[in-house]
Enzyme design. Structure first.
Site, PDB file in Angstrom:
ATOM      1  N   ARG A   1       0.854  -1.175   0.000  1.00 28.46           N
ATOM      2  CA  ARG A   1       0.000   0.000   0.000  1.00 28.46           C
ATOM      3  C   ARG A   1       0.894   1.231   0.000  1.00 28.46           C
ATOM      4  NH1 ARG A   1      -3.414  -2.865  -1.537  1.00 28.46           N
ATOM      5  NH2 ARG A   1      -5.527  -3.216  -0.694  1.00 28.46           N
TER       6      ARG A   1
ATOM      7  N   GLU B   1      -3.152   8.057  -3.881  1.00 38.26           N
ATOM      8  CA  GLU B   1      -3.623   7.143  -4.924  1.00 38.26           C
ATOM      9  C   GLU B   1      -5.108   7.408  -5.169  1.00 38.26           C
ATOM     10  OE1 GLU B   1      -4.243   2.423  -5.358  1.00 38.26           O
ATOM     11  OE2 GLU B   1      -2.214   3.018  -4.769  1.00 38.26           O
TER      12      GLU B   1
ATOM     13  N   HIS C   1      -1.744   0.432  -9.844  1.00 38.02           N
ATOM     14  CA  HIS C   1      -2.371  -0.513  -8.905  1.00 38.02           C
ATOM     15  C   HIS C   1      -3.103  -1.621  -9.654  1.00 38.02           C
ATOM     16  CE1 HIS C   1      -4.204  -0.895  -4.605  1.00 38.02           C
ATOM     17  NE2 HIS C   1      -3.894  -2.078  -5.120  1.00 38.02           N
TER      18      HIS C   1
END
Length: 314
Positions: A232, A260, A279
């Site tokens: 993450r 993000e 991602h």
């Protein structure tokens, strides 16, 4: 134990891979339309991947009688703020190990072998055998895998096939397995960083791992080391990483970022030595059938025990 069968709301896209689950009533819903919440009470909600699950997460407290939530993502920190008291939460253990470790290996190899540079030169129609730095390889490198769970183990297996040394790091010290001789506790990370050619982050985002690689930890890495984040974004201090990469001292390959999504024009996109992908670690044709199998086993256990396996955050 209640006599009626448990009721589970399941995204329509998973139904072909779930099949019938004896003793469980399945309510399909359109995961792309947050206005199609199935009516009435239900025991279990199954949520789609974190990037599109937001509207459902924010409405969990509207479901009467909700007892359990199963996520389709390995990460779970995004769900915790919305989880009603007393509701079990399980993440998608094992579902994305293969796809995410595949991407992790691809990012390491791409960065080590200067593939982004060569792709850009191909787009320019130029044959150029130069490289933006020393020629590198994964073979004979020392790779720190920080987060030795399902994804970390799957990645270690793939890395070893490339003839590198894998050093595993997890929350606590423990004996190794058939891949590594020892798993080092996270408290040993400062001692391990100075000898690492590559660091790959595969651990969950928690209070303890937020900012795990900050300015001090990044400074401990040797010159030209590679930082790969498939965990993450906030596990790494973005500003500190950007400063190290902009100076040319470190390199990075990132599937996840903080913030993000990464805003258009963010410096990470244009910093030499930084490879960014949006991602996509779990984006694989294998994800839906594996999630269907995992969900079937979860619903069967819940039917028999009214408990989920692999609960988190409690």
């Amino acid at each position: 134990m209640p006599s009626r069968p448990p009721v589970a709301a399941v995204p329509e896209e998973l139904l072909p891979y779930l099949g019938e689950v004896a003793g469980v009533e399945v309510l399909p819903y359109d995961h792309e339309d947050p206005n199609t919440v199935p009516g009435g009470g239900r025991d279990v909600d199954v949520l789609a991947l974190s990037m599109i699950a937001g509207p459902w997460l924010r409405r969990m407290d509207e479901v009467p009688g909700l007892r359990a939530v199963v996520l389709a993502s390995a990460g779970y920190e995004h769900a915790l703020p919305y989880l009603p008291g007393g509701v079990q939460l399980a993440n998608a253990v094992g579902v994305h190990d293969t796809a995410t470790s595949e991407l992790g290996l691809a990012l390491v190899l791409a960065a080590q072998r200067h593939l982004p540079h060569h792709v850009l030169r191909q787009a320019q129609g130029v044959w150029d055998r130069s490289a933006p730095g020393p020629w590198r390889s994964l073979a004979d490198s020392r790779v720190l895998v920080v987060g030795y769970g399902g994804i970390g183990t799957a990645l270690a297996r793939r890395l070893l096939a490339c003839e590198c040394e894998v050093v595993a790091v997890a929350s606590t010290d423990r004996d190794g397995d058939d891949l590594v001789g020892r798993v080092h506790g996270i408290e040993h990370l400062p001692d391990l960083l100075p000898a690492a050619d590559v660091v790959v982050l595969t651990l969950p985002l928690t209070d303890a791992t937020h900012g795990l690689l900050g300015a001090r930890e990044l400074a401990a890495l040797p010159d030209h080391a590679l930082v790969v984040n498939i965990a993450r974004g906030p596990v790494v201090d973005t500003d500190a990483l950007l400063a190290e990469c902009a100076s040319g001292r470190l390199r990075a390959a990132l599937d996840v970022t903080d913030p993000e999504p990464l805003p258009d024009g963010h410096p990470l996109f244009s910093t030499p030595g930084v490879l960014v992908v949006p991602h996509v670690g779990g984006a694989s044709p294998a994800s839906l059938p594996r999630m269907g199998s995992y969900l079937r086993s979860q619903l069967e256990v819940y039917r028999d025990t009214r408990q989920l396996r692999h609960t988190v955050g409690s």
